[in-house]
Every structure is written in structure tokens, then in C-alpha cells.
Enzyme design. Sequence first.
Site, PDB file in Angstrom:
ATOM      1  N   ASP B 202       0.832  -1.196   0.000  1.00 26.86           N
ATOM      2  CA  ASP B 202       0.000   0.000   0.000  1.00 26.86           C
ATOM      3  C   ASP B 202       0.866   1.245   0.000  1.00 26.86           C
ATOM      4  OD1 ASP B 202      -1.729  -2.240   1.080  1.00 26.86           O
ATOM      5  OD2 ASP B 202      -3.163  -0.657   0.638  1.00 26.86           O
ATOM      6  N   LYS B 213      -0.711  -5.596   3.576  1.00 27.61           N
ATOM      7  CA  LYS B 213      -1.783  -6.254   4.329  1.00 27.61           C
ATOM      8  C   LYS B 213      -1.194  -7.025   5.502  1.00 27.61           C
ATOM      9  CE  LYS B 213      -5.777  -7.687   5.448  1.00 27.61           C
ATOM     10  NZ  LYS B 213      -6.619  -8.746   4.951  1.00 27.61           N
TER      11      LYS B 213
END
Lengths: 333, 324
Positions: B202, B213
Site C-alpha cells: 500500500d 496487508k
Amino acid sequence: MSNYPAVCHIAEKLRNKELHAARSGREVMQALAALVADSHATDAQALCSEVEGAIDALLVVLPPYAPPLNVIHLVMSRIEEAQANGKTVNELKAVINEDAENYRAWSENARERIASLASALIREGSTVFTFTLSETIIITFRAAVRQGKTFKVLVTESRPNYDGLMTAAQLAQAGICVELSVDASIGKLVPCADIMMVGAEGVMANGSAVCKVGTYPAALVAHTHRVPVYVVVDTMKFDLTSLVGFSLDKDPVQTTDVFAQRHGEGAKVAGHLFDQTPPELIDAIITERGILNPKDCYTLFGSMRFSKRLGAKLQNSTYQKVEKFILKDKNNV
Amino acid sequence: MSNHPVIKTVVERIRTDVIGGAADTAKEVVAALVSLIKDSQAEDTNAFISEVEKAVVDIMRVMQSLAPPINAMHCVLGAMEEAFNQGSSIPEIKSAVKQAADDFSKSIEGALDKVAQYGAEKIRDGDTVFMYSMSSTVWRILRHAKSKGKSFNVVVTESRPANEGLLTITEMQKYDIPVAVSIDACIGELIPQCDVVFVGADAISSHGFALCKVGTYPSALVAHAHGVPFYIAADTLKFDSSTLLGLPFRVDSIRRHEVLGDQKYSDLVKVVGVLFDETPPHLVTAIITEIGLLNPTACFSVMSQMRHSQKLSALLPAWVKNEL
């Protein structure tokens, strides 16, 4: 094969996987002792064959638990001894009866002894990470509470079966503060703990511990962040057969464990319910006989009774139904 | 509040989370700012700049922690500030911004294809590939390798709490790639049996940490312990320049019902944890970007070549604390 009712009864329970590891050790010992006590055999040889018949019947259905196998090693070694030294039937009966008495006394004391040693490692105000559900660990935490210690426990779900949620509920009942997360959070949770404490299914000859799957990565995180890892386990879980190269058979994760009414049919489901934590990640094994470095567990193995004949039997039997899980499916590639 | 309708629209679209991915959010933000600038009626440069900055604050107030749209705004505002500092007129500033925005959009277009191409080189015929959770960038890599005629297996785990790993199954089946699935706790058993690991990210920090994650960090530890190469697929839009200022990643917590559902549990049981964890650079073989495979510790060099806006940098500390 044996027709003795107590043996048939426990064989049935083992077949249905109704007994957990520690319990099956106790019950196998009881059943074999009862068989010996009730036997009408008039000479030692006849009694030996009767007991061996019962053992053969049990081996067919025995799950890969260390405690019952260790009990069978003990009884089998008595038979070998009796045959080698020409003992009388009554001498053999007496020695097995004494073994059963000792085992009962041992199992009553072992848990309390372990809880007292392990709870001493929990410091006032500390945070303890534990994985999945272990009776020994729960007893340890309760002992620490009785000593008046305040501490916090971190635990994750432990998929499949969510055994970690049961731990959370039981600890909350004992008045212990619990912080709960998903298994994937170990990288965040374990470094927040002061110690990591887990139970085990088995301890192998090289000092590695077979535990609920997910314990190994958690121990890896703990090791990386200098969080001490303690495996709390009684010595009946020390797997004698691992001395001769056997590994504990592990059940695979089932399709229904992953897809409860979910999409994704057609995908192969991989993995097993237990993994193996190597000795270099374990700071100490806490047993009823004391706290030891896992690499030194041979010292305890060496003092347990091992039956060569049982070793040979296992090699030739269907006991080891090793289904090696192979990710590389050559037909697919 | 900015009164321009395109700003109002993009703010509303971000707030209601209807835009697909972070890169798409970046594109929409750039397009909105470009329209605002083109339509501006401001007559002096200060008024013009404050109009643009107002719109930026409006957008940031609703923005989740996503590096790509922040980088997009750095690019647009940075170009504007450069032109302003050179004493350019309003039409000159407008044209400089337009140019920067066009370059930016063009670079987004090609970036993911390049990541897919470079990443696919790391998959050999007959490999078993572990991927954690889902990532559209890793999916592109796998599709590209498949289209090059390579045959390989994919292994993925559920990725609790939201089970995004199961989406990977559907995606792989769409492209006839054999896939096996397991629970997250099995990483210790499965990764050592794999040849290579790919994950998406991300955000990437200036000192090479990857925000992924939750569960990615322990997977990287296992891969490292067993000598399995571990790649992070992330175009440089994911390089989070606010980390240059020492700011932390903004991450959401796991909510109680995600673990306990509707079950009644004692108040002594608290649900803890966050949806992302950070993988340190020493566990990562390389970050696969559109400019090539980078050692994660090289992130700083890449970030320092990116365009930065002083105004935006000044706003970021308050934004990270949700106090904008």
C-alpha cells in the site's frame, strides 16, 4: 487381536478421536493395566501374548499422540524384560500394576508442578503472548492469578477451529485481561509481549516442538524481536518414536475449514493443522521435571523406557500413514 | 470549501469510496485540479494559488492514507510552486501545471505494465509462487508470466479478517493458473515449499519499509529464514513521500465484529491489531517498480528525485493526525 472389553472400548474411542493426547495416555495405561490384572494366563509367555495382542489392536487406531505411544513403549519394554529374564506371570503382573499406579500419581502431580514452574516466569504487570488453546497454559495462567499477579494475555484466533477464542473466553472467566486479534497479526502482537508461552502436541528428539499450526511463524517473530519463547509441556509429550526417525503425522486442513459456503471451488486446499518449531527458536521447555534447553531434551528421552520391539512394529505397521503434502503437482505444471 | 463543481465531485467520490484503486484516485485528483486551474478566474497569482490550495485541503480532508493521490498532488502543486517562484504569470503557471499533470498521467499509464513485465522475469517454468492476500499488481505479474507461456502454481492464504486471499483464487481460475489455498497460520509450512514470494504494497517508506496487508511481515520472516526470494510489486506512485518528513503510515484498526462477529464476549476481551503491517527492507529481495528492480534501501534516492510541494508537505503532519 484382543477381545478384552476395556481395550475394545478405548480402541473405539481412539478410532473416533474422542480423546486428546494426555487423556489417551492415561486411558491406554488404565486399559492395559486392567487387562493384565484380569488375565487368567497361567504363564508369563501367555500373558505377554495377550498384552501384545491388545497393543497390536490399539496401534491400528492410535492417533499420532506421544503419550499413549510412550505408555505402550513402557508396557512393551516390561514384556521384553520379562521374556529375557524369565519372570513369572505374577512378577510381570506386579510390575505393570506398579507402572499404572506410578502413571496415575505422575499425571496428578505433573500439571501442578508444571503450572508452578511456568507461572514463576510470568512477571507482575507483564504481557504474555500465547497461541491457540492449551490446558497446561490455562492452568499456568490460573496459577499466576492465584499468586496475585496482574498480567495481560495476547492471543489470536487460531484458524481453523478458532481455538484461540476459547482461550480468550476461559481466561476472561478467570478474570484475566485478554487482547485478541487475527492470526495474521502476529507480526504486530508478538513484539508487544514480554514472553511467549505455548503448549505442544509433541516434543521431538532434536528438541523441536510440534504445535498447532501458526506457532512456528509466531516463534519466528518472537525470536526476531528478542521475546523469549517457552514451550510448556509434560514429558509424556516427548515423542520416543522420534528417536528412531518417526515424525508426528499431521492432519491436513480440510476444504470446509477454508470454504464455509464460500466461492473458490476447484482450488486445492493446502497445509496441515500442526507445524514444527525448531529448537533454536525455543528459549526453554518447561516440564514437570524442570526447565531445560530444548537441545538438551535427549537427557530426558534417555531416561524413558523405550521398546525396540515396538519400534520394529511401528516400522512395519500402518501406524505411519504419512501423506506427504506436495505443493508441486507435476500434473498441473 | 472550493466552489468548483469538479472539486466537489471528486471530494464526494473519495468520501463515499466509489473510486476503485489508489492509482485511479490519483488520476481523478489530477484531472480535477487541472480543470480547476484551467477554469480559474483569479486575476493575481496569490489569489490563484490560494484557490488551488483551498481545493487541495478539501481533497485531503476526505482522503484515506494512500500514497498515489498524495504524490499526484505533490506533482501538480510542486509544478505550480516552481513556476510561481520563478515569477511566472498566471497563464505561464497554468501551462506549467498542465504539462506536469500530463506527464504524470502518462507515467501512470505505462507503469503497471512495466512492473508486470519485470516481475514476470522472476517466475521460472515449473515454479510454485506464494502470494499473500490480493494485489492487482501481483495479479498482473502472474498474468504476464502466464501469457509468456510459463506454467507455475500459485499458493495463497485467506488473509483474515476480510479474506481478500479468496479473491486471488477467482482471479487465478479466470486465467487457468493452478491455485492452492490455505489458512494464514500455515505460512510457516507452505512458504518454505515455494520458489518465490510476491506481495503488493500500500505504501513504501523513505527508509525502505513496506506497508502491506497484515500478515505480510511474518510471511517475509518465514521466506527469509528459508532463503525464498521475497518480492514486493509496487510502482513508485506507492512511495510515500510523507515518510521523508518522519510521519508514520496511517492505518486502520481491526474492528471487534471482524473477529468476534455477534458473539457475546466479556469486556475483559479486547480486540486489537491493525489491517497493515510493515516489512523491513532487510527481508525484501527487491521492490519491483516501473523504473526497475530496486533494493528497498534505494527508496530514498527515488523519492528525492520526485517533485515535492512545500505547501503540501506543510499540510501533511496535521493530515496524518486527522486534524486537517
